[in-house]
Scaffold this motif. Sequence first.
Motif, PDB file in Angstrom:
ATOM      1  N   PHE A 187      10.320  -7.445  12.206  1.00 15.29           N
ATOM      2  CA  PHE A 187       9.647  -7.393  10.912  1.00 15.29           C
ATOM      3  C   PHE A 187      10.032  -6.110  10.176  1.00 15.29           C
ATOM      4  O   PHE A 187       9.929  -5.014  10.741  1.00 15.29           O
ATOM      5  CB  PHE A 187       8.126  -7.395  11.090  1.00 15.29           C
ATOM      6  CG  PHE A 187       7.530  -8.739  11.369  1.00 15.29           C
ATOM      7  CD1 PHE A 187       7.381  -9.682  10.353  1.00 15.29           C
ATOM      8  CD2 PHE A 187       7.087  -9.071  12.640  1.00 15.29           C
ATOM      9  CE1 PHE A 187       6.805 -10.918  10.603  1.00 15.29           C
ATOM     10  CE2 PHE A 187       6.512 -10.307  12.897  1.00 15.29           C
ATOM     11  CZ  PHE A 187       6.374 -11.234  11.875  1.00 15.29           C
ATOM     12  N   SER A 188      10.425  -6.227   8.913  1.00 18.03           N
ATOM     13  CA  SER A 188      10.594  -5.018   8.104  1.00 18.03           C
ATOM     14  C   SER A 188       9.230  -4.439   7.760  1.00 18.03           C
ATOM     15  O   SER A 188       9.087  -3.237   7.542  1.00 18.03           O
ATOM     16  CB  SER A 188      11.381  -5.331   6.822  1.00 18.03           C
ATOM     17  OG  SER A 188      10.683  -6.270   6.013  1.00 18.03           O
ATOM     18  N   LYS A 189       8.218  -5.327   7.724  1.00 19.49           N
ATOM     19  CA  LYS A 189       6.838  -4.909   7.461  1.00 19.49           C
ATOM     20  C   LYS A 189       5.952  -5.570   8.523  1.00 19.49           C
ATOM     21  O   LYS A 189       5.450  -6.682   8.302  1.00 19.49           O
ATOM     22  CB  LYS A 189       6.399  -5.326   6.056  1.00 19.49           C
ATOM     23  CG  LYS A 189       7.359  -4.891   4.942  1.00 19.49           C
ATOM     24  CD  LYS A 189       6.957  -5.516   3.617  1.00 19.49           C
ATOM     25  CE  LYS A 189       8.074  -5.421   2.598  1.00 19.49           C
ATOM     26  NZ  LYS A 189       8.351  -4.061   2.200  1.00 19.49           N
ATOM     27  N   THR A 227       3.581   1.503  10.950  1.00 20.24           N
ATOM     28  CA  THR A 227       4.244   1.902   9.712  1.00 20.24           C
ATOM     29  C   THR A 227       5.597   1.207   9.597  1.00 20.24           C
ATOM     30  O   THR A 227       6.113   0.642  10.567  1.00 20.24           O
ATOM     31  CB  THR A 227       4.453   3.424   9.663  1.00 20.24           C
ATOM     32  OG1 THR A 227       5.282   3.819  10.767  1.00 20.24           O
ATOM     33  CG2 THR A 227       3.128   4.155   9.757  1.00 20.24           C
ATOM     34  N   ASN A 228       6.161   1.248   8.400  1.00 21.99           N
ATOM     35  CA  ASN A 228       7.515   0.726   8.211  1.00 21.99           C
ATOM     36  C   ASN A 228       8.289   1.682   7.321  1.00 21.99           C
ATOM     37  O   ASN A 228       7.746   2.691   6.848  1.00 21.99           O
ATOM     38  CB  ASN A 228       7.465  -0.693   7.621  1.00 21.99           C
ATOM     39  CG  ASN A 228       6.888  -0.742   6.222  1.00 21.99           C
ATOM     40  OD1 ASN A 228       7.420  -0.144   5.288  1.00 21.99           O
ATOM     41  ND2 ASN A 228       5.773  -1.455   6.045  1.00 21.99           N
ATOM     42  N   ASP A 229       9.549   1.392   7.083  1.00 21.34           N
ATOM     43  CA  ASP A 229      10.388   2.308   6.309  1.00 21.34           C
ATOM     44  C   ASP A 229      10.713   1.769   4.922  1.00 21.34           C
ATOM     45  O   ASP A 229      11.716   2.147   4.317  1.00 21.34           O
ATOM     46  CB  ASP A 229      11.680   2.624   7.075  1.00 21.34           C
ATOM     47  CG  ASP A 229      12.501   1.379   7.405  1.00 21.34           C
ATOM     48  OD1 ASP A 229      12.113   0.275   6.959  1.00 21.34           O
ATOM     49  OD2 ASP A 229      13.533   1.513   8.093  1.00 21.34           O
ATOM     50  N   THR A 230       9.850   0.894   4.388  1.00 20.02           N
ATOM     51  CA  THR A 230      10.097   0.308   3.071  1.00 20.02           C
ATOM     52  C   THR A 230       9.292   0.980   1.966  1.00 20.02           C
ATOM     53  O   THR A 230       9.439   0.613   0.802  1.00 20.02           O
ATOM     54  CB  THR A 230       9.758  -1.192   3.071  1.00 20.02           C
ATOM     55  OG1 THR A 230       8.335  -1.352   3.188  1.00 20.02           O
ATOM     56  CG2 THR A 230      10.453  -1.915   4.216  1.00 20.02           C
ATOM     57  N   ALA A 247       0.839  -1.194   0.000  1.00 19.45           N
ATOM     58  CA  ALA A 247       0.000   0.000   0.000  1.00 19.45           C
ATOM     59  C   ALA A 247       0.878   1.249   0.000  1.00 19.45           C
ATOM     60  O   ALA A 247       2.070   1.184   0.330  1.00 19.45           O
ATOM     61  CB  ALA A 247      -0.912  -0.006   1.231  1.00 19.45           C
ATOM     62  N   PRO A 248       0.320   2.422  -0.363  1.00 14.91           N
ATOM     63  CA  PRO A 248       1.104   3.658  -0.412  1.00 14.91           C
ATOM     64  C   PRO A 248       1.805   3.961   0.908  1.00 14.91           C
ATOM     65  O   PRO A 248       1.355   3.582   1.986  1.00 14.91           O
ATOM     66  CB  PRO A 248       0.054   4.722  -0.749  1.00 14.91           C
ATOM     67  CG  PRO A 248      -1.012   3.970  -1.468  1.00 14.91           C
ATOM     68  CD  PRO A 248      -1.061   2.620  -0.829  1.00 14.91           C
ATOM     69  N   ASP A 249       2.908   4.678   0.795  1.00 19.69           N
ATOM     70  CA  ASP A 249       3.794   4.971   1.920  1.00 19.69           C
ATOM     71  C   ASP A 249       3.118   5.826   2.989  1.00 19.69           C
ATOM     72  O   ASP A 249       2.243   6.645   2.701  1.00 19.69           O
ATOM     73  CB  ASP A 249       5.029   5.709   1.378  1.00 19.69           C
ATOM     74  CG  ASP A 249       6.107   5.896   2.423  1.00 19.69           C
ATOM     75  OD1 ASP A 249       6.155   5.107   3.384  1.00 19.69           O
ATOM     76  OD2 ASP A 249       6.907   6.840   2.270  1.00 19.69           O
ATOM     77  N   ALA A 302      -0.300  -9.935   6.242  1.00 17.11           N
ATOM     78  CA  ALA A 302       1.142 -10.133   6.343  1.00 17.11           C
ATOM     79  C   ALA A 302       1.835 -10.015   4.992  1.00 17.11           C
ATOM     80  O   ALA A 302       1.264 -10.350   3.950  1.00 17.11           O
ATOM     81  CB  ALA A 302       1.437 -11.506   6.950  1.00 17.11           C
ATOM     82  N   HIS A 303       3.074  -9.543   5.055  1.00 17.58           N
ATOM     83  CA  HIS A 303       3.942  -9.496   3.885  1.00 17.58           C
ATOM     84  C   HIS A 303       5.332  -9.925   4.350  1.00 17.58           C
ATOM     85  O   HIS A 303       6.123  -9.111   4.815  1.00 17.58           O
ATOM     86  CB  HIS A 303       3.986  -8.088   3.287  1.00 17.58           C
ATOM     87  CG  HIS A 303       4.727  -8.010   1.986  1.00 17.58           C
ATOM     88  ND1 HIS A 303       5.081  -6.810   1.403  1.00 17.58           N
ATOM     89  CD2 HIS A 303       5.175  -8.979   1.136  1.00 17.58           C
ATOM     90  CE1 HIS A 303       5.702  -7.044   0.265  1.00 17.58           C
ATOM     91  NE2 HIS A 303       5.775  -8.352   0.078  1.00 17.58           N
TER      92      HIS A 303
END
Length: 334
Positions: free
Chosen positions: A142-144, A91-94, A59-61, A164-165
């Motif tokens: 988790f990175s995500k 949130t994540n930083d990817t 999904a969008p950042d 999950a991703h």
Amino acid sequence: MRLATYNVEWFTNLFDREDRLLPDGGWSARYKVTRAQQAEALGVVFREMDADAVMIIEAPDANGRRSTVAALENFAAHFGLRTRSAVMGFTNDTQQEISLLYDPDALSARHAPQSGTVDVPRFDGVFEIDLDVDATKDRVSFSKPPLELDVETKSGFLFHIIGAHLKSKAPHGARDDAHAMKLAIANRRKQLAQSIWLRARIDQHLGRGTALMVMGDLNDGPGLDAFEGLFGRSSVEIVMNGAAGDLYDPHARQALTHRLGAAPTSARFWLKHEKRYLQALLDYIMVTPELKGRDAAWRIWHPTDDPVCWENPALRDALLTASDHFPVTLDLDI
């Protein structure tokens, strides 16, 4: 009710810094596909799919300036979709978030992260596990982080969703082939550790009798690569099967039990050096027996394997243009 999971390749690149859709002639992140072409294709897919809720992978950042929720709700407004409300978790930083886009007239959904324990922490925390059998615990994150949701349908049915991703990083920075293999194995260990962490959360829910759905892109499947022989089990098998009970996904089950025969696929990727497409089963909707027993019907919206998609040229072309993954839907009587 229809629920879906859909990995939209670099969805974030279709929006400006104010989270407005950019249906213009600029290039998207898809090869030789403009932002307008990808956006219009997505509009066709979402309208034809007509799901009550879609778990959007990539999904969008979301960051200090951009909002995943705002971008998705602007996307829905642009195409007049009934799935016009969005919810997300950590949130994540990817630049690839996990979010649910849903119809507020059909259901409600709220972020419901589990409080966590020492052995099974929250998904934005750190999981300790010995990855390489050296009697020293490794710290995995988790990175995500998976998205945990409490969902209630209009009829009053309550259930829990985990989006999950899981992803194993490519061996970037490798000095040579041997170093690349070492990095790849280490990264694969981390992905399997994330699967074990996710499965531990599933066991907690099953122990409480929760009606549970786990959906998304596990980036792994039976027989997908050489590492399965090294580690014994794929992430899919770890997530599906555990001490507290099994989850069910017919496509995963088919792939696990017929490894040498034809198997369903949900994604395709161009292999530049081989000049061909690789097709793989990466996207799943796994459910508890309670949900499976509610007239559950799964479908992969594959443009060439699904007869309905194939016979609708506009939908078929849109699916190929919109993403390198295809939606997976689940129809339930809830």
